[in-house]
Design a protein around this motif. Sequence first.
Motif, PDB file in Angstrom:
ATOM      1  N   GLY A 251       0.845  -1.183   0.000  1.00  0.00           N
ATOM      2  CA  GLY A 251       0.000   0.000   0.000  1.00  0.00           C
ATOM      3  C   GLY A 251       0.879   1.232   0.000  1.00  0.00           C
ATOM      4  N   SER A 252       0.352   2.342   0.462  1.00  0.00           N
ATOM      5  CA  SER A 252       1.104   3.596   0.454  1.00  0.00           C
ATOM      6  C   SER A 252       2.407   3.474   1.233  1.00  0.00           C
ATOM      7  CB  SER A 252       0.239   4.708   1.045  1.00  0.00           C
ATOM      8  OG  SER A 252       0.922   5.936   1.029  1.00  0.00           O
ATOM      9  N   THR A 253       2.348   2.854   2.408  1.00  0.00           N
ATOM     10  CA  THR A 253       3.550   2.703   3.230  1.00  0.00           C
ATOM     11  C   THR A 253       4.588   1.832   2.538  1.00  0.00           C
ATOM     12  OG1 THR A 253       2.338   3.019   5.293  1.00  0.00           O
ATOM     13  CG2 THR A 253       4.416   1.816   5.434  1.00  0.00           C
ATOM     14  N   GLY A 254       4.142   0.682   2.022  1.00  0.00           N
ATOM     15  CA  GLY A 254       5.064  -0.215   1.345  1.00  0.00           C
ATOM     16  C   GLY A 254       5.742   0.436   0.160  1.00  0.00           C
TER      17      GLY A 254
ATOM     18  N   CYS B 268      -1.899   6.432  -3.843  1.00  0.00           N
ATOM     19  CA  CYS B 268      -0.541   6.603  -3.335  1.00  0.00           C
ATOM     20  C   CYS B 268       0.217   7.606  -4.197  1.00  0.00           C
ATOM     21  CB  CYS B 268       0.198   5.268  -3.361  1.00  0.00           C
ATOM     22  SG  CYS B 268      -0.712   3.917  -2.570  1.00  0.00           S
ATOM     23  N   LEU B 269       1.205   8.235  -3.602  1.00  0.00           N
ATOM     24  CA  LEU B 269       2.127   9.109  -4.325  1.00  0.00           C
ATOM     25  C   LEU B 269       3.530   8.551  -4.166  1.00  0.00           C
ATOM     26  CD1 LEU B 269       0.879  12.705  -3.377  1.00  0.00           C
ATOM     27  CD2 LEU B 269       0.240  11.294  -5.338  1.00  0.00           C
TER      28      LEU B 269
ATOM     29  N   PHE C 230       7.022  -8.693  -1.506  1.00  0.00           N
ATOM     30  CA  PHE C 230       5.943  -9.673  -1.588  1.00  0.00           C
ATOM     31  C   PHE C 230       4.636  -8.913  -1.817  1.00  0.00           C
ATOM     32  CE2 PHE C 230       9.331 -11.552   0.854  1.00  0.00           C
ATOM     33  CZ  PHE C 230       9.409 -12.848   0.374  1.00  0.00           C
ATOM     34  N   GLN C 231       4.117  -9.016  -3.022  1.00  0.00           N
ATOM     35  CA  GLN C 231       2.943  -8.242  -3.419  1.00  0.00           C
ATOM     36  C   GLN C 231       1.761  -9.150  -3.704  1.00  0.00           C
ATOM     37  OE1 GLN C 231       2.756  -5.057  -6.783  1.00  0.00           O
ATOM     38  NE2 GLN C 231       1.986  -6.970  -7.637  1.00  0.00           N
ATOM     39  N   ARG C 232       0.656  -8.908  -2.985  1.00  0.00           N
ATOM     40  CA  ARG C 232      -0.588  -9.619  -3.288  1.00  0.00           C
ATOM     41  C   ARG C 232      -1.471  -8.745  -4.176  1.00  0.00           C
ATOM     42  NH1 ARG C 232      -4.325 -11.289   1.639  1.00  0.00           N
ATOM     43  NH2 ARG C 232      -4.445  -9.027   1.725  1.00  0.00           N
ATOM     44  N   THR C 233      -1.761  -7.527  -3.716  1.00  0.00           N
ATOM     45  CA  THR C 233      -2.616  -6.618  -4.479  1.00  0.00           C
ATOM     46  C   THR C 233      -1.837  -5.355  -4.812  1.00  0.00           C
ATOM     47  OG1 THR C 233      -4.558  -7.416  -3.266  1.00  0.00           O
ATOM     48  CG2 THR C 233      -4.797  -5.358  -4.504  1.00  0.00           C
ATOM     49  N   PRO C 234      -1.495  -5.149  -6.073  1.00  0.00           N
ATOM     50  CA  PRO C 234      -0.782  -3.913  -6.427  1.00  0.00           C
ATOM     51  C   PRO C 234      -1.669  -2.690  -6.245  1.00  0.00           C
ATOM     52  CG  PRO C 234      -1.389  -5.140  -8.404  1.00  0.00           C
ATOM     53  CD  PRO C 234      -1.745  -6.011  -7.240  1.00  0.00           C
ATOM     54  N   SER C 235      -1.034  -1.579  -5.933  1.00  0.00           N
ATOM     55  CA  SER C 235      -1.755  -0.323  -5.722  1.00  0.00           C
ATOM     56  C   SER C 235      -1.537   0.624  -6.890  1.00  0.00           C
ATOM     57  CB  SER C 235      -1.270   0.360  -4.436  1.00  0.00           C
ATOM     58  OG  SER C 235      -1.532  -0.424  -3.301  1.00  0.00           O
TER      59      SER C 235
ATOM     60  N   ASP D 263      17.544 -11.467   6.025  1.00  0.00           N
ATOM     61  CA  ASP D 263      18.138 -10.940   7.256  1.00  0.00           C
ATOM     62  C   ASP D 263      17.145 -10.048   7.993  1.00  0.00           C
ATOM     63  OD1 ASP D 263      20.849 -11.970   6.728  1.00  0.00           O
ATOM     64  OD2 ASP D 263      20.861 -10.510   5.092  1.00  0.00           O
ATOM     65  N   ILE D 264      16.337  -9.331   7.222  1.00  0.00           N
ATOM     66  CA  ILE D 264      15.366  -8.379   7.782  1.00  0.00           C
ATOM     67  C   ILE D 264      14.030  -8.599   7.079  1.00  0.00           C
ATOM     68  CG2 ILE D 264      14.767  -5.940   8.082  1.00  0.00           C
ATOM     69  CD1 ILE D 264      17.763  -5.289   8.006  1.00  0.00           C
ATOM     70  N   LEU D 265      12.954  -8.603   7.847  1.00  0.00           N
ATOM     71  CA  LEU D 265      11.612  -8.714   7.289  1.00  0.00           C
ATOM     72  C   LEU D 265      10.786  -7.523   7.779  1.00  0.00           C
ATOM     73  CD1 LEU D 265       9.418 -10.217   5.720  1.00  0.00           C
ATOM     74  CD2 LEU D 265       8.999 -11.611   7.763  1.00  0.00           C
ATOM     75  N   ILE D 266      10.186  -6.813   6.842  1.00  0.00           N
ATOM     76  CA  ILE D 266       9.409  -5.621   7.167  1.00  0.00           C
ATOM     77  C   ILE D 266       7.935  -5.886   6.889  1.00  0.00           C
ATOM     78  CG2 ILE D 266       9.023  -3.170   6.656  1.00  0.00           C
ATOM     79  CD1 ILE D 266      11.925  -3.071   5.590  1.00  0.00           C
ATOM     80  N   PHE D 267       7.084  -5.582   7.867  1.00  0.00           N
ATOM     81  CA  PHE D 267       5.640  -5.630   7.676  1.00  0.00           C
ATOM     82  C   PHE D 267       5.144  -4.198   7.423  1.00  0.00           C
ATOM     83  CE2 PHE D 267       5.097  -9.552  10.644  1.00  0.00           C
ATOM     84  CZ  PHE D 267       5.529 -10.376   9.617  1.00  0.00           C
ATOM     85  N   ALA D 268       4.512  -4.009   6.279  1.00  0.00           N
ATOM     86  CA  ALA D 268       3.850  -2.738   5.968  1.00  0.00           C
ATOM     87  C   ALA D 268       2.397  -3.068   5.656  1.00  0.00           C
ATOM     88  CB  ALA D 268       4.525  -2.049   4.779  1.00  0.00           C
TER      89      ALA D 268
END
Length: 550
Positions: free
Chosen positions: A195-198, A339-340, A215-220, A381-386
């Motif tokens: 989404g916007s954050t990702g 999103c911008l 990892f994209q399920r629904t593109p914005s 090494d790093i996993l980010i949740f947005a």
Amino acid sequence: MTSETASQAGAGAAKRLDVVIVGAGFGGMYAVYKFRQMGLNFQAFELGGDVGGVWYWNRYPGARCDLMSVDYSYGFSEEIQQEWTWSEQFAAQPEILAYANFVADRLDLRKHFKFNTRVESAIWNDEKRLWEVTTDKGERFEATYCVMATGPLSVPKDPEIPGIEKFKGRLLRAQKWPHEPISFEGKRVGLIGTGSTGIQIVQEVGRQAGELFVFQRTPSFTLPMRNNKLTPEYVAEVKRNYKGIREAARNSPNGGVRPVITRPFFSLMEHQRQQILEDTWNQGGLAFLGAFSALMQNEEANEAVADFVRSKIDEVVEDKETAEALKPRGYPIFARRPCLDTEYYETYNLPTVHLVNCLKEQIVEITEKGVRTENREIELDILIFATGYDALTGALRAFNVVGRNGLKIQDYWKEGPQSFLGLMMDGFPNLFTTAGANGPSALANLITINEHDVDWIAGVIEHMKKNDLATVEPKKSAVKRWMDIVHALATRTLVSKAKTWWTGTNVQGKPHGLTMFTGGFNKYREHCTAAAENGYADFSFEPREERKAA
């Protein structure tokens, strides 16, 4: 007195207040200022360590407001407007947080807040006609009024993927980002949520990380921001004209200065339509949304605009399979939050950035080493949740709010949020919400909404003080009438056709449906003004002395 209230009776004397305020975002900060001006005795609470609300927590790389700075700022104080100077057309998180701190310092607001404090319960005592409020510090307060300035985006949500607790690498949540700097250099980084954050994270981290897996399920749908540094000449012009700018914002559907066009899409020839789309695309920001009217009512026009945006992805992304996967399909453009970006699509041309299309390659679980899909395990090494928020209703449902006769807000909202004007609920006397679920909320400028809502609440309190009234709540008939309006408007917009936090579909088990007022902020203001000017006929009041005589 409820059993829950009785159980607290021996916990020590409660401090008596006129108002309890929950939240130190822009709504809570303005409420503190307004109620202090009114001479009320109040206390404000904030879970975070300082003011700023969502901007206190959201410190992730690339965090930036998608409303122009001239919009996303207070209009109630001429001194604040003249003393503060923005540096960019679209401000980044550090500057927005600096602005919140500047306002707090300039108006001496912090002394009214208890920071790092969670409000655990707010329970109505019908005998005393007071709200009994407890915190995680064991403090107790009794207040005539409660103002919940908790915001529509304050309860983070993890993805519903098994195995999150197994991951041995570093797990980061965009909504509660660490305060210290994070180095991505040489690291294999995964991001879930686009989404916007990702999108903002991808365009920053993608240029820093050793490798980035998105990892994209629904593109914005995302539009070019085309941010600009502000010149001294522009700043001087804005400051000279703030009065007119604010008045225009208060009378616009979006509560801001984004252009609103009445020109229907099919009123022009195709080459003229394309030229207008190109012009607004090149202009940047949210101007593109205002290119034509009725895009959220006319599916054919909406799809034509969506096709234009999808064509822009082909112009930028070099790998055709990646470009196709990035194209949003299956829902109307602008039905999810627009999103911008700043070179988001260009990021996918880097050899170190990889798009994982989860429509074709679903995530199975989080493992100790990374993310397992149907086809492979991607070590990280790093996993980010947005992955967003339990939006609109999550904050109030997260603690124990109990109204008359033991009515819990979780039960009251079992079938979805309901209220009168997004400001008050029957069965919850003297309880107010700002930027509530059934108002314009996320569909308009939240600072403009919060200023309006706090002013309206202050008007109710003044009315009650003048007429020696003890309690106020909307009549059931008023709540029903308002919700009929909200639901009727929702059927007329394509926003209802997307699965998004706007409609609650991002939270498992949450009632689905568009419960925001989609008639525009200016029309919302008219409804609220009418509710006051008709003598608050839609509300039930109790005189202060009536109960004593009984």
